[in-house]
Design an enzyme around this catalytic site. Sequence first.
Site, mmCIF file in Angstrom:
data_model
loop_
_atom_site.group_PDB
_atom_site.id
_atom_site.type_symbol
_atom_site.label_atom_id
_atom_site.label_comp_id
_atom_site.label_asym_id
_atom_site.label_seq_id
_atom_site.Cartn_x
_atom_site.Cartn_y
_atom_site.Cartn_z
ATOM 1 N N GLU A 481 0.812 -1.226 0.000
ATOM 2 C CA GLU A 481 0.000 0.000 0.000
ATOM 3 C C GLU A 481 0.842 1.271 0.000
ATOM 4 O O GLU A 481 0.377 2.333 0.413
ATOM 5 C CB GLU A 481 -0.981 -0.003 1.175
ATOM 6 C CG GLU A 481 -1.979 -1.157 1.104
ATOM 7 C CD GLU A 481 -2.861 -1.238 2.332
ATOM 8 O OE1 GLU A 481 -2.524 -0.616 3.359
ATOM 9 O OE2 GLU A 481 -3.876 -1.935 2.272
ATOM 10 N N GLU A 546 -6.186 -7.631 -1.325
ATOM 11 C CA GLU A 546 -6.528 -7.991 0.049
ATOM 12 C C GLU A 546 -8.041 -7.927 0.217
ATOM 13 O O GLU A 546 -8.623 -6.841 0.218
ATOM 14 C CB GLU A 546 -5.897 -7.025 1.064
ATOM 15 C CG GLU A 546 -4.405 -7.039 1.131
ATOM 16 C CD GLU A 546 -3.846 -6.035 2.149
ATOM 17 O OE1 GLU A 546 -2.641 -5.788 2.097
ATOM 18 O OE2 GLU A 546 -4.622 -5.508 2.977
#
Length: 869
Positions: A481, A546
């Site tokens: 991220e 995810e």
Amino acid sequence: MKRAIIISLLLGVTLIAVPQETPLSSGWKARKASEVPMDGRQLTASEPDLAGWLNATVPGTVLTTLVNNGLMPDPWFGMNNEQIPDVWNEGRDFYTYWFFTRFSSESLDSTRQVWLNFRGINYRAEIWLNGTLLTDTLHEGMFIRQKFNVTSLLNREGHNRLAVRVEPPLNPGNPNGGQGGDGTIGRDVTMQFTAGWDWIQPVRDRNTGIWDKVTIEVTGDIDIRNGFAHTRVPGARLPGELQDPAFVTFSADLVNPTDRVVEGEVAVAYMGATDRKKMKLEPHGTVTYTFPEKKQVDPRIWWPNGMGQPALYPAVITFHDKKGNTYDREDLMFGFRDPGSYFDDSTGARVFTINGQKLFIRGANWIASDGMLRLSPERYEAEVKMHAEMNINMIRVWGGSITERPEFYDACDRNGILVWQDLWITGDCNGRWLDTVRKADSQEVRRRYPDNDSLFLRSVEDQVIMLRNHPSLYLICGGNEFPPPPGLDTLIPGKLEEIDGTRIYLEESTSPNLLRNTIGGTADGPYNIREPLWFFTEKWHPFNPEIGSVGLPNTEGLVKMMDQKDLVMPAAGEVNDVWKYHKYMGYGGMIDKLGEPRDLADFVRKAQLLNYEQYRSLAEGYTSNMWKWYTGFLVWKSQNPWPALKGQFYDWFLDQNGGFYGFKHGAAPVHLMFNPVDSSICVINTTPKERKGLRLEGVLTDEYGKEIWKKAQEMTLDGNTVTRVWDVDLLSTPASVHFLKLRITYVSTGLPVDDNTYWFPSHGERTRLTSLPEARIVGQMMKSSNGKYTVDLANSGTVAAFFVRMKVIRALDGEMIAPVFLDDNYIVLLPGEKRSVQVDVTGVREEERNTPLLLHLEGFNLQSALVRL
């Protein structure tokens, strides 16, 4: 890799003088550095007094040694972790330790070269041998290997003394409850989750120690390093077909550690042929030699799980002197495969390819096998095999953890699991978001982490060189991220191209180069339980790195992680402190819809039903929209590095929960499934190859086995397709529960391809599932061979046996053993139905495997039953 040999680790045993390698893992001692009144020179120049030193665990961490000596409690049990001092509060000196061992080299040929290798130390270290400091400067960084020529330092007539002073990370961070604590651990090139995350408590020493293996290597006057098999697989391939040629180029670094010129011959032996090259190496020189490219006719291609066989090839690189004496050898294992990708504008996501064929990713996120880094090839093999059994084709090694070890990659190579390897950056620590718990540094400063860019880049180079022969290593990602900071963001892909050139690179896990984010947020998630229909109706991120949910373990796992007094089920929103500490994720009231739990066992059983439904729906929701909405997904997460109560398919003790088998069915590469949106039945082929000669069958019954609807047809399935085949009416009878059994077999042999059972309570009254009349199953062990058993089960009653869980227990005390592999579990057997179940216990310890074992069966409407194995 080097071959193992017998080596002395204790007094009186000697090294064998052959060009091979062996672990140095026994006889270690440890003591807190502040309690040792000597420096490294004094400690190793003569025999030290080791009174008061601890027996140390190497490979291992300081905390592992303290726990193994009974000085700290097991941090994974209950809330014991709160009793262990944290490095942030105590200071780095508290976990700064000396590690010491001896080895003998009396009979070693003095003409041989001896090398001391460290595959991982966290974080800073001095390394001393026989009074000499081996490191010009302090070793720094978790992901840097060290190799020292110690030939001239050896004591040939006595024992060699080795001492390593290990310090914690420079910035261990405040474990204040944030992701990575206060985030400052991101300043160092180390694992970040040890400061705590929303799925694990802090690891108090931040995994300080000699965490990976130490070896002694013996060679001749040339040391072969970094052998590489660089493969090319041009064109599009199909598994199982006659293949066009593929190509491989072998290379290696040749190191001359001596003061003289060394002449000889480097050779690579591959597929029965040997290429040779005469060489002359200058004193203390290193030469990288690249052999001419070789053509492999009709190669066996390495394919991911579910597409074909993961074929592997061996090769050996050697160096000989003029008389034919072997100075060194390096054994390689590699596979022919070609990773690729392209961005698909119609879905708004990247499509990944392998060997020229697009690949729908059915994957999962992975965090270290153990949070304290107690790693082993056996555990790696069991865990990776579980992923293959679930029909997973990719594991993402998450960025707040480690570069996984070669033994993990060995298991992925054998099981056909592609690996997405993050580097050691996360948006949480590295400044993606404003965060009130990160007061130590501003967001702008955190975005420039780590402090030492050079160390980070050298670590990337070292780790990729270590792993680049593994065909399973598919993708390298700059960070979780968040991308590497400016400077590193361009240096890393350049370095990867220089040393490898065969892997896909993404700058971050939520990169716009991966997906077009039209939903907002960070282009991943959600992470909580959902109604199964949600996965079919809510169009989400077109590639989701995810997406997570629940994962409560079975009761056997709960018993192993907390005291009896804490084995209390959550009720009316109340969760006790131990469950909270182990990060329990609630089920959002969905358990109560199955009927108010009677006790903890009933609560857990109902949680397993929800686990199963949740993950089957997740897999089917994505694959039913393959190439239309989605190009793939990665579950957050398949496992936990400690005994946790959320987001997992199996617990830390290696027992699979209901989600394991739900996902296994939903992610089958060729799959017949029910779509709850319109009550249709579709067949999915996620492989690139046409599948001929298949028979599809569907049967809808009531709970007593009465047939209500039945269909069958033969089909040929095109590759990478979703095809609607039937519609089914679930409202045609007033049954309490409908059961829909879907099956694919081969027409020619009758062998199964896919098997799937759904349950539908009348009017959506879910309590009907847990209040069926009592069923009866009889079972008999029919066949056994070396820890593998075939058990025949039959429903001898008049009602369906619902959600039957099987486990293997010791006959002596009733304790469950793990890991055990069953070809199916949490099954439904209709009245009169028979089923053969395969049970594999070869992964458990030999002493357990050789004791009398029983297969234990239990279910919602089944009295416990036993079958002797």
